[in-house]
Design an enzyme around this catalytic site. Structure first.
Site, PDB file in Angstrom:
ATOM      1  N   LYS A 200       0.841  -1.205   0.000  1.00 60.03           N
ATOM      2  CA  LYS A 200       0.000   0.000   0.000  1.00 60.03           C
ATOM      3  C   LYS A 200       0.873   1.250   0.000  1.00 60.03           C
ATOM      4  O   LYS A 200       1.505   1.584   0.998  1.00 60.03           O
ATOM      5  CB  LYS A 200      -0.939   0.043   1.212  1.00 60.03           C
ATOM      6  CG  LYS A 200      -2.049   1.054   0.956  1.00 60.03           C
ATOM      7  CD  LYS A 200      -2.686   1.606   2.194  1.00 60.03           C
ATOM      8  CE  LYS A 200      -1.966   2.769   2.805  1.00 60.03           C
ATOM      9  NZ  LYS A 200      -1.838   3.979   1.976  1.00 60.03           N
ATOM     10  N   GLY A 252       6.611   4.682   8.519  1.00 61.91           N
ATOM     11  CA  GLY A 252       5.745   5.854   8.666  1.00 61.91           C
ATOM     12  C   GLY A 252       5.964   6.500  10.019  1.00 61.91           C
ATOM     13  O   GLY A 252       7.032   6.365  10.634  1.00 61.91           O
ATOM     14  N   GLU A 255       3.111   7.677  15.683  1.00 61.08           N
ATOM     15  CA  GLU A 255       1.728   7.563  16.163  1.00 61.08           C
ATOM     16  C   GLU A 255       0.955   6.537  15.340  1.00 61.08           C
ATOM     17  O   GLU A 255       0.179   5.756  15.874  1.00 61.08           O
ATOM     18  CB  GLU A 255       1.031   8.934  16.120  1.00 61.08           C
ATOM     19  CG  GLU A 255       1.447   9.864  17.239  1.00 61.08           C
ATOM     20  CD  GLU A 255       1.492   9.196  18.619  1.00 61.08           C
ATOM     21  OE1 GLU A 255       0.498   8.569  18.997  1.00 61.08           O
ATOM     22  OE2 GLU A 255       2.536   9.288  19.296  1.00 61.08           O
ATOM     23  N   GLU A 274       9.689   0.972  10.701  1.00 63.24           N
ATOM     24  CA  GLU A 274      10.723   1.993  10.447  1.00 63.24           C
ATOM     25  C   GLU A 274      10.062   3.346  10.630  1.00 63.24           C
ATOM     26  O   GLU A 274       9.211   3.730   9.829  1.00 63.24           O
ATOM     27  CB  GLU A 274      11.255   1.859   9.015  1.00 63.24           C
ATOM     28  CG  GLU A 274      12.061   0.611   8.764  1.00 63.24           C
ATOM     29  CD  GLU A 274      13.366   0.588   9.519  1.00 63.24           C
ATOM     30  OE1 GLU A 274      13.786   1.619  10.069  1.00 63.24           O
ATOM     31  OE2 GLU A 274      13.976  -0.494   9.568  1.00 63.24           O
ATOM     32  N   CYS A 308      13.484  10.828   7.468  1.00 61.43           N
ATOM     33  CA  CYS A 308      13.470  10.306   8.838  1.00 61.43           C
ATOM     34  C   CYS A 308      14.830  10.476   9.511  1.00 61.43           C
ATOM     35  O   CYS A 308      14.920  10.566  10.725  1.00 61.43           O
ATOM     36  CB  CYS A 308      13.055   8.840   8.834  1.00 61.43           C
ATOM     37  SG  CYS A 308      13.997   7.867   7.655  1.00 61.43           S
ATOM     38  N   GLU A 429       9.234  15.425  15.779  1.00 60.81           N
ATOM     39  CA  GLU A 429       9.700  15.394  14.394  1.00 60.81           C
ATOM     40  C   GLU A 429       8.884  16.399  13.577  1.00 60.81           C
ATOM     41  O   GLU A 429       7.668  16.284  13.468  1.00 60.81           O
ATOM     42  CB  GLU A 429       9.492  13.985  13.833  1.00 60.81           C
ATOM     43  CG  GLU A 429      10.121  13.785  12.478  1.00 60.81           C
ATOM     44  CD  GLU A 429       9.879  12.387  11.932  1.00 60.81           C
ATOM     45  OE1 GLU A 429       8.769  11.860  12.124  1.00 60.81           O
ATOM     46  OE2 GLU A 429      10.793  11.831  11.319  1.00 60.81           O
TER      47      GLU A 429
END
Ligand code: NAD
Length: 534
Positions: A200, A252, A255, A274, A308, A429
């Site tokens: 996805k 992703g 949360e 990750e 990231c 972040e």
């Protein structure tokens, strides 16, 4: 990084024309569909997601929004695909992955430009992404031949051996910041290990992944690779919750990952996660300032800060702080912001208007907390063609290539200082081009602060002192430490996070093992063979 001029002579209309032309040439079909069982099919609901060009705000295409019924179809097809692909021997799997790599390599420019249109990343960086995609398929095509079991010594009466078997059907869920590369990080090891996959993509960036399947789909048995575009809480969650998906590989936000873990717990499904980072870069007193600035600029502004691993907390020793800061701010101001299709562009737009608003919100929070904004910030005025420009900078009379404000999602490279480490812009972040500076003198205190976040994905160290580099690399809690450079991702190098930055490692040999399960077979040698010998 060279220091190109900040502005270009292009008009907004020229940028828009270039993007429309590219979209016409590169996108096969503006109505993207799902890929299930080797076929392009419509979604169950018929609902669609608009795909928008972040540079111009223009519509690029629309993608099918899959729901639970589509996920059911894809998972069923994947189990059928696994019946074939799971039986393909390692030699043939190796050849297939190599052919995938070859085809991607032959179409490198096409894939790179699609990611530029969809994500807004500079073309020079998009090409590097596609080179890494090729590298990953080649790497896993080779390393799959090393997937071996072992024998275990237990004494005379037993023979114990292990074999490694694929899970069967794996679900891959990926973000928008490196669209094709994140797909490759899931697909290459999963397919190498003999699994079938339901992938996805992020709702924002399906274009290069759809093109990838058009390019390589015929190399794989029907059903072994399925792709469902759709919203996370609908298609993504249905994939995680599906009781016949045996492993979820997710990249992703933290949360989102917490929800993924909870959903996967219901079926005791294995997860690889990750996630995000709030990564420190440490500049030591002996560091060469030019190198340090180059490393810090790349660490922070690569992929427009939507990385990231972005080095978002910069710890600079007091002996070099002033010299470093003025050179770093000058470097940030020298970056060319504009059309990411141009070779000279260093910073494109943020991926969506939401992401831009989120980044600007964090800058506002920093301003409200009394921070000093050394460059960038939200206090910008419009340039002659409507792009945003920092009002403290002299206008050289040229137009920049950013389209009208409100259409392209640009954020100024921003550097912040004088802010407590416990504030939100330091702890959370941002995922945009926002750097926070700290001056350090005491090594132990600097390490304490560097580790004082929930994340532990990556860190950078800039020094010529080998002992200092080793010591800092050991003391900083992160899964990836770069010394005197940043953002290097060669296949084979394990990549993943400590603390809330994730579980598991990607891009390496152990990743292949993580897409398999161990089967132990224990033979009783006392009885074996008795029936045959009579
Ligand atoms: P996100 O968590 O919002 O979305 C990631 C994916 O999850 C998307 O495909 C989305 O549709 C899907 N999703 C959303 N809700 C879901 C749900 N309830 N169930 C299942 N799937 C769901 O993240 P994003 O904003 O697309 O990407 C940015 C994040 O990704 C940042 O935090 C970044 O640090 C992280 N990231 C990490 C790495 C890494 O390797 N560590 C690499 C790239 C990006």
């Amino acid at each position: 990084m060279d220091t190109p001029t900040r502005t270009s002579d292009e008009t907004t209309a020229e940028v828009r024309d270039r993007h429309r032309r590219h979209a016409r040439e590169l996108i096969r079909d503006e109505e993207l569909r799902l890929y299930i069982d080797g076929q392009w099919v419509d979604s169950d609901s018929g609902k669609r997601i608009e795909v928008v060009d972040p540079t111009t705000g223009g519509r690029l295409a629309s993608a099918s929004a899959a729901n639970a019924a589509d996920i059911e179809r894809a998972v069923t097809a994947a189990w059928r695909g696994f019946e074939t692909w799971g039986d393909v021997g390692p030699g043939e799997r190796q050849r297939t992955l190599q052919r995938i790599a070859d085809r991607v390599e032959s179409n490198l420019e096409r894939f790179a430009r699609l990611d530029v249109l969809d994500n807004g990343k500079p073309i020079t960086e998009a090409r590097e992404d596609v080179e890494l995609v090729v590298d990953h398929f080649r790497y896993f095509s080779g390393v799959l031949r090393t997937l071996e079991g072992r024998t275990v010594p237990t004494g005379d009466d037993q023979h114990v051996e292990t074999i490694r078997e694929p899970y069967g059907v794996v679900g891959g869920i990926i973000p928008w910041n490196f669209p094709l590369l994140m797909a490759a990080w899931k697909l290459a090891p999963a397919l190498a290990a003999g699994n079938a996959v339901v992938l996805k993509p992020a709702e924002e960036t399906p274009l290069s992944i759809v093109e990838f399947i058009h390019t390589v789909g015929d190399l794989l048995p029907d059903g072994s690779l399925n792709m469902v575009t759709g919203y996370g809480p609908e298609a993504g969650q249905a994939l995680v919750q599906h009781d016949r998906v045996r492993k979820i590989a997710f990249t992703g936000a933290v949360e989102t990952a917490k929800g993924v873990m909870k959903d996967a717990a219901d079926t005791i499904t294995d997860v690889t996660l990750e996630l995000g980072g709030k990564n420190p870069i440490v500049v030591f007193p002996d560091a060469d300032i030019e190198t340090a600035v180059e490393v810090a600029t790349d660490a922070m502004f690569y992929n427009c800060g939507e990385c990231c691993c972005a080095g978002t907390r910069l710890f600079v020793h007091e002996d070099v702080y002033d010299r470093f800061v003025s050179a770093f701010v000058a470097s940030a101001e020298s970056l060319t912001i504009g059309d990411p299709l141009l070779e000279s562009t260093d910073l494109g737009p943020e991926v969506t208007n939401t992401q831009r608003a989120r980044t600007e919100h964090y800058i506002t929070l920093a301003e409200e907390a009394g921070a000093e904004i050394l460059t960038g910030g939200t206090g910008t005025e419009r340039s002659p063609n409507g792009g945003r420009r920092n009002d403290s900078r002299p206008d050289d009379g040229k137009r920049d290539s950013r389209p009208d404000d409100g259409e392209g999602y640009f954020v100024e490279p921003t550097v912040i200082s004088d802010i407590p480490h416990e504030t939100r812009v330091v702890q959370e972040e941002v995922f945009g081009p926002v750097e926070v500076l700290f001056e350090w003198s005491d090594y132990e205190e600097m390490v304490r602060q560097a580790n004082d976040v929930d994340f532990g994905l990556a860190a950078g160290v800039v020094t010529n002192d080998l002992n200092a580099a080793h010591r800092a690399a050991r003391d900083i809690e992160a899964g990836n430490i770069w010394v005197n450079h940043h953002n290097a991702f060669p296949a084979g190098q394990p990549f993943g996070g400590y603390k809330q930055s994730g579980i598991g490692r990607e891009t390496a040999r152990e990743t292949l093992e993580a897409y398999t399960q161990t089967k132990t077979i224990n033979f009783n040698l006392e009885t074996s063979g008795e029936s045959w010998s009579q």
